[in-house]
Write a protein that holds these residues in place. Structure first.
Motif, short mmCIF file in Angstrom:
data_model
loop_
_atom_site.label_atom_id
_atom_site.label_comp_id
_atom_site.label_asym_id
_atom_site.label_seq_id
_atom_site.Cartn_x
_atom_site.Cartn_y
_atom_site.Cartn_z
N ALA A 25 0.83 -1.21 0.00
CA ALA A 25 0.00 0.00 0.00
C ALA A 25 0.86 1.26 0.00
O ALA A 25 0.55 2.23 -0.71
N ALA A 26 1.94 1.24 0.77
CA ALA A 26 2.82 2.41 0.81
C ALA A 26 3.55 2.62 -0.51
O ALA A 26 3.71 3.75 -0.97
N SER A 27 3.97 1.53 -1.14
CA SER A 27 4.69 1.69 -2.41
C SER A 27 3.74 2.13 -3.52
O SER A 27 4.14 2.85 -4.42
N LYS A 28 2.48 1.69 -3.46
CA LYS A 28 1.51 2.14 -4.46
C LYS A 28 1.21 3.62 -4.34
O LYS A 28 0.84 4.27 -5.31
N SER A 29 1.37 4.16 -3.11
CA SER A 29 1.13 5.59 -2.92
C SER A 29 2.35 6.44 -3.26
O SER A 29 2.32 7.65 -3.15
N GLY A 30 3.45 5.79 -3.66
CA GLY A 30 4.62 6.52 -4.14
C GLY A 30 5.78 6.59 -3.17
O GLY A 30 6.79 7.21 -3.47
N ALA A 31 5.68 5.96 -2.01
CA ALA A 31 6.76 6.00 -1.02
C ALA A 31 7.82 4.94 -1.35
O ALA A 31 7.52 3.91 -1.95
N THR A 32 9.04 5.21 -0.93
CA THR A 32 10.11 4.23 -1.03
C THR A 32 10.06 3.38 0.23
O THR A 32 10.11 3.90 1.34
N VAL A 33 9.95 2.05 0.07
CA VAL A 33 9.68 1.16 1.19
C VAL A 33 10.78 0.12 1.31
O VAL A 33 11.26 -0.40 0.30
#
Length: 66
Positions: A25-33
């Protein structure tokens, strides 16, 4: 083995179902995870890499345990 430091927006500790879901979910929102787990495989307690102590031979699962 020498590792290089990396920077990320979010660090997820635990590769279980909740950790994998939150990392996706975080990577789909554009964050580097970065997803970190102590086991060599992802999935947490439902993975094939996790073995509960009761599943070991000569444990309390045996019919003649005392």
């Amino acid at each position: 083995m020498k590792t290089q430091p990396r920077r990320s927006d979010i660090l997820v500790l635990g590769g279980g179902m909740a950790g994998i879901s939150s990392a996706i979910a975080a990577s789909k929102s554009g964050a580097t995870v970065q997803l970190v787990d102590t086991l060599p495989c992802l999935g947490g307690n439902v993975s094939e890499g996790f073995q509960h102590p009761l599943d070991l031979p000569y444990s309390t699962n045996t019919p003649f345990f005392r």
